[in-house]
Design an enzyme around this catalytic site. Structure first.
Site, mmCIF file in Angstrom:
data_model
loop_
_atom_site.group_PDB
_atom_site.id
_atom_site.type_symbol
_atom_site.label_atom_id
_atom_site.label_comp_id
_atom_site.label_asym_id
_atom_site.label_seq_id
_atom_site.Cartn_x
_atom_site.Cartn_y
_atom_site.Cartn_z
ATOM 1 N N PRO A 1 -24.386 35.930 7.072
ATOM 2 C CA PRO A 1 -25.131 36.825 6.361
ATOM 3 C C PRO A 1 -25.565 36.760 5.033
ATOM 4 O O PRO A 1 -26.854 37.849 5.270
ATOM 5 C CB PRO A 1 -24.687 38.313 6.571
ATOM 6 C CG PRO A 1 -23.765 38.519 7.126
ATOM 7 C CD PRO A 1 -22.959 36.527 7.638
ATOM 8 N N ALA A 2 -24.733 36.842 4.196
ATOM 9 C CA ALA A 2 -26.112 36.254 3.127
ATOM 10 C C ALA A 2 -26.416 34.636 2.894
ATOM 11 O O ALA A 2 -27.284 34.339 2.100
ATOM 12 C CB ALA A 2 -24.262 36.005 2.369
ATOM 13 N N GLU B 1 -24.661 34.942 13.245
ATOM 14 C CA GLU B 1 -24.746 35.607 12.245
ATOM 15 C C GLU B 1 -26.248 36.380 11.354
ATOM 16 O O GLU B 1 -25.836 36.061 10.564
ATOM 17 C CB GLU B 1 -23.183 36.169 11.069
ATOM 18 C CG GLU B 1 -22.187 35.738 12.263
ATOM 19 C CD GLU B 1 -20.843 36.105 11.244
ATOM 20 O OE1 GLU B 1 -21.240 35.849 9.706
ATOM 21 O OE2 GLU B 1 -20.116 36.547 11.300
ATOM 22 N N ASN C 1 -21.479 42.707 11.453
ATOM 23 C CA ASN C 1 -21.634 44.201 10.300
ATOM 24 C C ASN C 1 -21.680 45.020 11.740
ATOM 25 O O ASN C 1 -22.598 45.836 11.189
ATOM 26 C CB ASN C 1 -22.460 44.026 9.534
ATOM 27 C CG ASN C 1 -22.030 43.326 8.508
ATOM 28 O OD1 ASN C 1 -22.935 42.108 7.970
ATOM 29 N ND2 ASN C 1 -21.176 43.465 7.675
ATOM 30 N N GLU D 1 -16.560 36.266 17.333
ATOM 31 C CA GLU D 1 -15.481 35.803 16.019
ATOM 32 C C GLU D 1 -14.998 36.974 15.905
ATOM 33 O O GLU D 1 -15.311 38.346 15.734
ATOM 34 C CB GLU D 1 -16.569 35.709 14.914
ATOM 35 C CG GLU D 1 -17.083 34.311 14.791
ATOM 36 C CD GLU D 1 -17.450 33.903 13.773
ATOM 37 O OE1 GLU D 1 -17.787 34.474 12.594
ATOM 38 O OE2 GLU D 1 -19.151 33.094 13.730
ATOM 39 N N ASP E 1 -1.957 26.371 1.518
ATOM 40 C CA ASP E 1 -2.319 25.565 1.283
ATOM 41 C C ASP E 1 -2.765 25.522 -0.111
ATOM 42 O O ASP E 1 -3.067 24.093 -0.487
ATOM 43 C CB ASP E 1 -3.462 25.249 2.147
ATOM 44 C CG ASP E 1 -4.847 26.094 1.979
ATOM 45 O OD1 ASP E 1 -4.328 27.449 1.543
ATOM 46 O OD2 ASP E 1 -5.790 25.938 2.413
ATOM 47 N N ASN F 1 -6.149 32.926 0.350
ATOM 48 C CA ASN F 1 -6.766 33.570 1.585
ATOM 49 C C ASN F 1 -7.588 34.523 1.509
ATOM 50 O O ASN F 1 -7.566 35.750 0.724
ATOM 51 C CB ASN F 1 -5.866 33.929 2.683
ATOM 52 C CG ASN F 1 -4.837 32.648 2.769
ATOM 53 O OD1 ASN F 1 -5.378 31.431 2.686
ATOM 54 N ND2 ASN F 1 -3.358 32.636 3.699
ATOM 55 N N SER G 1 -8.916 26.107 2.760
ATOM 56 C CA SER G 1 -8.995 27.351 4.263
ATOM 57 C C SER G 1 -8.429 28.881 3.449
ATOM 58 O O SER G 1 -7.725 28.934 2.626
ATOM 59 C CB SER G 1 -7.501 26.823 5.381
ATOM 60 O OG SER G 1 -7.605 28.269 5.844
ATOM 61 N N ASP H 1 -6.018 29.969 6.943
ATOM 62 C CA ASP H 1 -4.247 29.672 7.224
ATOM 63 C C ASP H 1 -4.058 30.722 7.773
ATOM 64 O O ASP H 1 -2.499 30.397 8.578
ATOM 65 C CB ASP H 1 -4.173 28.362 6.352
ATOM 66 C CG ASP H 1 -3.372 28.832 4.555
ATOM 67 O OD1 ASP H 1 -4.612 29.311 4.595
ATOM 68 O OD2 ASP H 1 -3.161 28.850 4.312
HETATM 69 CA CA CA Z 1 -5.287 29.724 2.260
#
Ligand code: CA
Length: 502
Positions: free
Chosen positions: A143-144, A190, A230, A288, A299, A303, A406, A409
């Site tokens: 969307p952005a 999207e 959305n 999604e 990692d 997140n 990520s 993750d």
């Molecule tokens: Ca992560």
């Protein structure tokens, strides 16, 4: 003496059941399987309901040394692991040219057409169709951001239409030649705010129809999806369905992202999808979704859902656990299946394999820093983080500043060592249901013993005099074939009477 009595009773019951003359018709009763996660069965309106997954980053992860393992801990092709667990469709994003002039990848899996060809071929080899997700951009479209590819900058609308048509058609042809089983194509990702740098309604409509025409020309059996997001903005979603109709866009599937942290209730999700189904006869789909099995990061790159922000959503109602992750998947599939008119087509889980390239769990101080730096080197080299520093030339304000690993993750179906989580079973368990139970097989009345009373319960259930709970049906399914039938009752009677197997 008592044993003899039981034996005679069992025999008498056997005879009654096998002759069956006085009994009402004994239908087979569906039984859930036993597992360490519980999943309520879904009665799908659509027998081919899509239980899909996007694993776009997987090639870059494998190139960086990640190995995926089945639950037994054996290294195995991730496509096989997914197929074995009931995933029946793979989604892949495609960026036109996610590289700088020196060939350095922007990251996010460096998902160009070559990566998609590998993913499509491997999916097909394991019986899974492919959803091709064209972003019509050189990096993330959402969307952005809906920035056109570098090579399209400065084009007129007519030139852009020509480029988009050729890119769509030629890419699909290459994917097909590579062995992919293309089942569906998204025209943009999207596209709530625009597509490929076009933000005026007439331009957007022209590009969407151009992409749709290219897909129709490629293969009329391939479904065309329009993907918005959305869905909590109910009115806006309905406006998009109207917009597509008013502009006579030729498509089949009205799709949305659904991230429960931000995207409203499941009831609302069903409502917005049903609008396109009811009013325009379109199929509807969640393109999604995802949910954390843990709030830990593995990692070193923070997140999107973590211990710091997990209460920010109004629908984060499942546990942050392996069971909770399965619950979310089941709930979203069910919400899609509830779309009116049987038009609910399916659901794709987003990036269910985007795990860490090096586990930081338990590391502190200099050991943490060493592991983080090692991860960072791999993200830069293989593009297996969400963005690399090289993306700055294309997306300076976001990716160019916050690039790294990520951010999901903790929402994968594989742990930090690459091993499949039990939650992955949800993709097959929705077909049968599963129960967590320590009941003995055959203990139909769940009283801790297997005896003639269980056989009686089973017969009463088969004769429809009694209804069994899911756990009871699991216990009654003595041969574990997914249903309770006369054979199960007979087998149980033989077991009770200690008859030898034949
Ligand atoms: Ca992560």
């Amino acid at each position: 003496m008592k044993k003899n009595f039981i034996k005679r009773t069992a025999l008498a019951l056997s005879v009654l059941l096998l002759t069956g003359a006085a009994m009402p018709a004994a239908a087979a009763i569906e039984a859930p399987v036993r597992d360490s996660i519980a999943v309520e069965k879904i009665d799908f309106d659509n027998p081919d309901f899509i239980r899909g997954m996007d694993i776009s980053s997987v090639i870059s992860l494998e190139n960086a040394g990640v190995r995926f393992k089945n639950e037994a801990g054996q290294t195995e092709d991730i496509f096989k692991i997914l197929a074995d667990n009931g995933v029946n469709y793979i989604r892949v994003r495609i960026w036109n040219n996610p590289y700088d002039a020196n060939g350095n990848g922007y990251g996010g899996g460096n998902n160009d057409l070559e990566k998609a060809k590998q993913i499509g071929r491997r999916a097909a080899e394991h019986g899974m169709k492919l959803l091709v997700d064209f972003h019509y951009s050189d990096f993330w479209a959402d969307p952005a951001k809906q920035k056109e590819p570098k090579s399209w900058v400065g084009m007129t609308l007519a030139q852009k239409k020509e480029a988009l048509y050729a890119y769509t058609y030629d890419s699909l042809l290459e994917l097909k030649d590579a062995g992919a089983a293309i089942g569906m194509v998204q025209i943009g990702n999207e596209i709530t705010s625009g597509i490929a740098g076009a933000f005026q309604n007439t331009d957007r409509a022209a590009l969407l129809q151009t992409g749709a025409s290219a897909v129709r020309a490629f293969d009329r059996n391939v479904r065309i999806a329009m993907h918005f997001t959305n869905p909590e903005n109910t009115g806006a979603m309905k406006w998009f369905a109207d917009f597509l109709a008013q502009n006579k866009i030729d498509y089949d599937v009205f799709a949305t992202s659904y991230y429960p942290c931000w995207h409203g209730s499941l009831t609302n999700l069903t409502e917005v999808l049903s609008y396109a189904a009811d009013k325009y006869g379109k199929y509807a789909m969640v393109a999604e979704t995802s949910y954390p099995y843990t709030l830990e990061d593995t990692d070193g790159h923070s997140n999107t859902i973590s211990q710091w922000n997990n209460n920010s959503g109004d629908n984060m109602c499942w546990d942050f656990s392996v069971q909770g992750q399965a619950d979310e998947v089941r709930a979203v599939m069910n919400a899609v299946n509830n779309v009116s008119g049987g038009k609910g087509l399916g659901m794709f889980y987003w990036e269910g394999a985007w795990i860490t390239v090096g586990d930081i769990t338990g590391k502190t101080g200099s050991a943490w820093t060493r592991q983080y730096n090692a991860n960072k080197t791999l993200w830069e080299q293989y593009g297996c983080g969400w963005a690399s520093s090289y993306s700055a030339e294309y997306d300076p304000d976001d990716a160019g500043r916050y690039y790294g690993g990520s951010a999901v993750d903790n929402q994968a179906f594989f742990d930090a060592k690459g091993r499949a989580l039990t939650s992955l079973h949800v993709f097959k368990h929705v077909l049968t249901g599963s129960v967590v139970s320590d009941a003995l097989q055959g203990d139909v009345n769940l009283d801790g013993a297997v005896n003639i009373r269980d056989a009686t319960s089973m017969q009463r259930a088969l004769a429809q005099y009694e209804t069994l709970s899911p756990e009871q049906r699991m216990a009654a399914d003595t041969n574990g074939d997914g249903s309770v039938k006369v054979e199960d009752a007979t087998a149980l009677q033989r077991k009770i009477a200690e008859f030898p197997d034949e």
